[in-house]
Design a protein around this motif. Structure first.
Motif, short mmCIF file in Angstrom:
data_model
loop_
_atom_site.label_atom_id
_atom_site.label_comp_id
_atom_site.label_asym_id
_atom_site.label_seq_id
_atom_site.Cartn_x
_atom_site.Cartn_y
_atom_site.Cartn_z
N UNK A 1 -16.63 -3.68 0.68
CA UNK A 1 -16.26 -3.38 -0.70
C UNK A 1 -17.37 -3.77 -1.67
N UNK A 2 -17.96 -4.93 -1.47
CA UNK A 2 -19.05 -5.37 -2.36
C UNK A 2 -20.24 -4.42 -2.28
N UNK A 3 -20.60 -4.02 -1.06
CA UNK A 3 -21.72 -3.10 -0.86
C UNK A 3 -21.47 -1.77 -1.59
N UNK A 4 -20.30 -1.16 -1.33
CA UNK A 4 -20.03 0.15 -1.94
C UNK A 4 -19.78 0.05 -3.44
N UNK A 5 -19.21 -1.05 -3.91
CA UNK A 5 -19.09 -1.25 -5.36
C UNK A 5 -20.48 -1.30 -5.99
N UNK A 6 -21.39 -2.01 -5.34
CA UNK A 6 -22.74 -2.16 -5.88
C UNK A 6 -23.48 -0.83 -5.94
N UNK A 7 -23.37 -0.02 -4.89
CA UNK A 7 -24.13 1.23 -4.90
C UNK A 7 -23.48 2.31 -5.74
N UNK A 8 -22.14 2.27 -5.89
CA UNK A 8 -21.48 3.32 -6.68
C UNK A 8 -21.33 2.97 -8.15
N UNK A 9 -21.18 1.69 -8.47
CA UNK A 9 -20.91 1.30 -9.86
C UNK A 9 -22.10 0.67 -10.57
N UNK A 10 -23.03 0.12 -9.81
CA UNK A 10 -24.14 -0.60 -10.44
C UNK A 10 -25.51 0.04 -10.18
N UNK B 1 -27.58 9.04 -5.10
CA UNK B 1 -26.58 9.24 -6.14
C UNK B 1 -25.12 9.10 -5.67
N UNK B 2 -24.77 7.96 -5.06
CA UNK B 2 -23.36 7.75 -4.68
C UNK B 2 -22.50 7.53 -5.93
N UNK B 3 -21.29 8.11 -5.92
CA UNK B 3 -20.41 8.02 -7.10
C UNK B 3 -19.12 7.27 -6.84
N UNK B 4 -18.50 7.49 -5.70
CA UNK B 4 -17.19 6.89 -5.41
C UNK B 4 -17.02 6.75 -3.91
N UNK B 5 -16.16 5.82 -3.53
CA UNK B 5 -15.90 5.62 -2.10
C UNK B 5 -14.44 5.27 -1.88
N UNK B 6 -14.03 5.43 -0.63
CA UNK B 6 -12.69 5.05 -0.22
C UNK B 6 -12.75 4.59 1.22
N UNK B 7 -12.20 3.41 1.51
CA UNK B 7 -12.13 2.92 2.89
C UNK B 7 -10.94 3.61 3.54
N UNK B 8 -11.22 4.40 4.58
CA UNK B 8 -10.17 5.18 5.24
C UNK B 8 -9.51 4.41 6.37
N UNK B 9 -10.29 3.63 7.10
CA UNK B 9 -9.72 2.86 8.21
C UNK B 9 -10.62 1.67 8.52
N UNK B 10 -10.04 0.71 9.23
CA UNK B 10 -10.82 -0.47 9.61
C UNK B 10 -10.33 -1.01 10.94
N UNK B 11 -11.22 -1.67 11.63
CA UNK B 11 -10.91 -2.34 12.87
C UNK B 11 -11.69 -3.66 12.85
N UNK B 12 -10.95 -4.76 12.81
CA UNK B 12 -11.59 -6.07 12.74
C UNK B 12 -11.61 -6.68 14.13
N UNK B 13 -12.73 -7.29 14.48
CA UNK B 13 -12.86 -7.93 15.79
C UNK B 13 -13.79 -9.12 15.68
N UNK B 14 -13.55 -10.14 16.46
CA UNK B 14 -14.42 -11.31 16.53
C UNK B 14 -15.13 -11.67 15.25
N UNK B 15 -16.42 -11.49 15.23
CA UNK B 15 -17.25 -11.84 14.07
C UNK B 15 -17.59 -10.65 13.19
#
Length: 138
Positions: A41-50, A71-85
């Motif tokens: 979220x921080x990465x995509x907020x930075x590239x799309x908003x800042x 020229x990125x404008x907006x993003x949406x996280x569609x899915x995630x898979x969390x594992x270990x580290x």
């Protein structure tokens, strides 16, 4: 005597109420811990908003694989898979190509814990997580 507060507040159990005592809340939420999702979220907020390139979010071991978007404008996280580290995410990114035409594409974003202790301390890497690799979903 049962306190009216105990009956109307779901965080207070009846077992906690005693005559002449004040009930205390239970199940207080713990402070949020940084997660792999936070760095995405921080990465995509930075590239799309800042307007940032986002390079600072990449793992030090991934310097040869750094991707940037035009020229990125907006993003949406569609899915995630969390594992270990770390974790993997599918992110839909709206951007423009160099000719100005709109482009919407889905990207696999892989996150890991930063291996370098010094780099992991950077305040913009929540919990020491970093972007390991980004590849287009085919």
């Amino acid at each position: 005597m049962i306190s009216l507060i105990a009956l109307t507040n779901p965080q207070i159990s009846l077992a906690q109420t005693r005559p002449n005592s004040r009930p205390t809340p239970t199940n207080r939420p713990a402070p949020a811990r940084p997660t792999a999702r936070n760095v995405v979220q921080a990465y995509f907020d930075d590239i799309t908003k800042r307007g940032s390139s986002g390079v600072a979010y990449w793992c030090s071991s991934s310097s040869d694989f750094v991707s940037t978007f035009y020229a990125p404008r907006a993003y949406r996280i569609l899915s995630s898979s969390i594992y270990g580290n770390g974790g993997s995410f599918v992110v839909q990114l709206e951007a423009s190509n160099r000719g100005g035409s709109p482009v919407i594409a889905n990207w696999n974003v892989y996150v890991d814990k930063e291996k370098s202790r010094e780099a992991a301390k950077k305040p913009w890497l929540p919990g020491g997580y970093c972007i390991k690799l980004i590849s287009e979903v085919r």
